[in-house]
Design a protein around this motif. Structure first.
Motif, mmCIF file in Angstrom:
data_model
loop_
_atom_site.group_PDB
_atom_site.id
_atom_site.type_symbol
_atom_site.label_atom_id
_atom_site.label_comp_id
_atom_site.label_asym_id
_atom_site.label_seq_id
_atom_site.Cartn_x
_atom_site.Cartn_y
_atom_site.Cartn_z
ATOM 1 N N ASP A 1 -11.036 1.130 1.820
ATOM 2 C CA ASP A 1 -10.183 -0.039 2.049
ATOM 3 C C ASP A 1 -9.000 0.274 2.954
ATOM 4 O OD1 ASP A 1 -11.830 -1.433 0.318
ATOM 5 O OD2 ASP A 1 -10.432 -1.369 -1.369
ATOM 6 N N ALA B 1 -3.129 0.194 -3.780
ATOM 7 C CA ALA B 1 -2.780 -1.133 -3.278
ATOM 8 C C ALA B 1 -2.465 -2.028 -4.473
ATOM 9 C CB ALA B 1 -3.930 -1.734 -2.475
ATOM 10 N N LEU C 1 -7.998 -10.895 -2.534
ATOM 11 C CA LEU C 1 -7.465 -9.535 -2.586
ATOM 12 C C LEU C 1 -6.302 -9.395 -3.561
ATOM 13 C CD1 LEU C 1 -7.596 -8.556 1.200
ATOM 14 C CD2 LEU C 1 -9.264 -8.044 -0.609
ATOM 15 N N GLN D 1 -7.793 -8.938 -7.015
ATOM 16 C CA GLN D 1 -8.613 -7.724 -6.950
ATOM 17 C C GLN D 1 -7.739 -6.480 -7.074
ATOM 18 O OE1 GLN D 1 -11.051 -7.296 -3.434
ATOM 19 N NE2 GLN D 1 -11.499 -5.163 -3.882
ATOM 20 N N TYR D 2 -6.692 -6.405 -6.274
ATOM 21 C CA TYR D 2 -5.851 -5.208 -6.304
ATOM 22 C C TYR D 2 -4.866 -5.219 -7.474
ATOM 23 C CZ TYR D 2 -7.805 -4.065 -1.752
ATOM 24 O OH TYR D 2 -8.662 -3.746 -0.727
ATOM 25 N N VAL E 1 0.857 -1.183 0.000
ATOM 26 C CA VAL E 1 0.000 0.000 0.000
ATOM 27 C C VAL E 1 0.892 1.231 0.000
ATOM 28 C CG1 VAL E 1 -1.648 1.359 1.358
ATOM 29 C CG2 VAL E 1 -1.974 -1.106 1.111
ATOM 30 N N ASN F 1 -8.565 -0.684 -8.908
ATOM 31 C CA ASN F 1 -8.122 0.271 -7.899
ATOM 32 C C ASN F 1 -8.780 -0.011 -6.556
ATOM 33 O OD1 ASN F 1 -6.535 1.694 -9.749
ATOM 34 N ND2 ASN F 1 -8.283 2.915 -10.417
ATOM 35 N N ALA F 2 -8.062 0.282 -5.506
ATOM 36 C CA ALA F 2 -8.609 0.155 -4.158
ATOM 37 C C ALA F 2 -9.550 1.319 -3.883
ATOM 38 C CB ALA F 2 -7.476 0.135 -3.132
ATOM 39 N N LEU G 1 -4.045 -1.576 4.781
ATOM 40 C CA LEU G 1 -5.343 -2.155 4.408
ATOM 41 C C LEU G 1 -6.150 -2.483 5.652
ATOM 42 C CD1 LEU G 1 -4.627 -4.737 1.566
ATOM 43 C CD2 LEU G 1 -5.771 -2.522 1.375
#
Length: 186
Positions: free
Chosen positions: A75, A19, A62, A65-66, A14, A70-71, A89
């Motif tokens: 989050d 992220a 995750l 996803q990341y 992060v 975009n986060a 996170l």
């Protein structure tokens, strides 16, 4: 460092409002390091702000996803460590905060030194993700089929994962790699 072991540990890195899955390289006698490709939001934020947090998550969802989206602002949680306001996170099992320094630059990458300034266990028994560990699992699955079939495509997959184990695994993963080579006659 507790949360980081020898090898390459997969985390969700992060930076400011960003992220992304990332590997942290740990070798004996060296501070943790990252290799970052130019043009990414992660590298731009590290160059601008000088910090990153490594977030250890047990939710494998995750990672993709990341990697591909975009986060959301929701989050993240802000933490003041090392004299700097950082983010971590909210979904992390544990996290470490680092100040950063560019050690080397190539045409395509930055080699970044990570200087630990804080860490926190949020949930019991967090488990850092080591790429070598994951490849031991994959190579083992392929090996169970290979020893019976001697299929060359399975052999290639095993060799691929053995390469990851050698490069990214810690001592125990490399021991498992040696055992897999013996079992498969490689």
């Amino acid at each position: 460092m507790g949360l980081l072991g020898e090898g390459i540990t997969e985390v969700i890195a992060v930076t400011k409002d960003n992220a992304a899955p990332m590997g942290i390289i740990v070798k004996p006698g060296m501070s943790p390091r990252m290799i970052l490709f130019k043009g990414s939001a992660t590298v731009e934020n590290i160059l601008k702000h000088g910090w990153v947090t490594a977030n250890f998550v047990s939710d494998c969802y995750l990672y993709p996803q990341y990697a591909f989206s975009n986060a959301a602002p929701s989050d993240f949680s802000e933490v003041f460590v090392g004299g700097v306001m950082m983010q971590r996170l909210l979904g992390a099992d544990a996290w470490m905060g680092f100040l950063t320094r560019v050690l080397h630059e190539t045409e395509e990458t930055y080699y970044i030194e990570l200087m630990p300034v804080a860490s926190e266990y949020i949930r019991e028994d967090p488990r850092p993700i080591n790429r070598g560990f994951n490849s031991v699992i994959d190579a083992t699955v392929h090996a169970t089929r290979y020893v019976h079939s001697r299929d060359d495509s399975l052999k290639m997959l095993i060799e691929y994962h053995l390469g990851i184990i050698a490069k990214c695994g810690g001592p125990r993963e490399r021991e498992a790699g040696v055992l897999l080579k013996e079992i498969c006659g490689l």
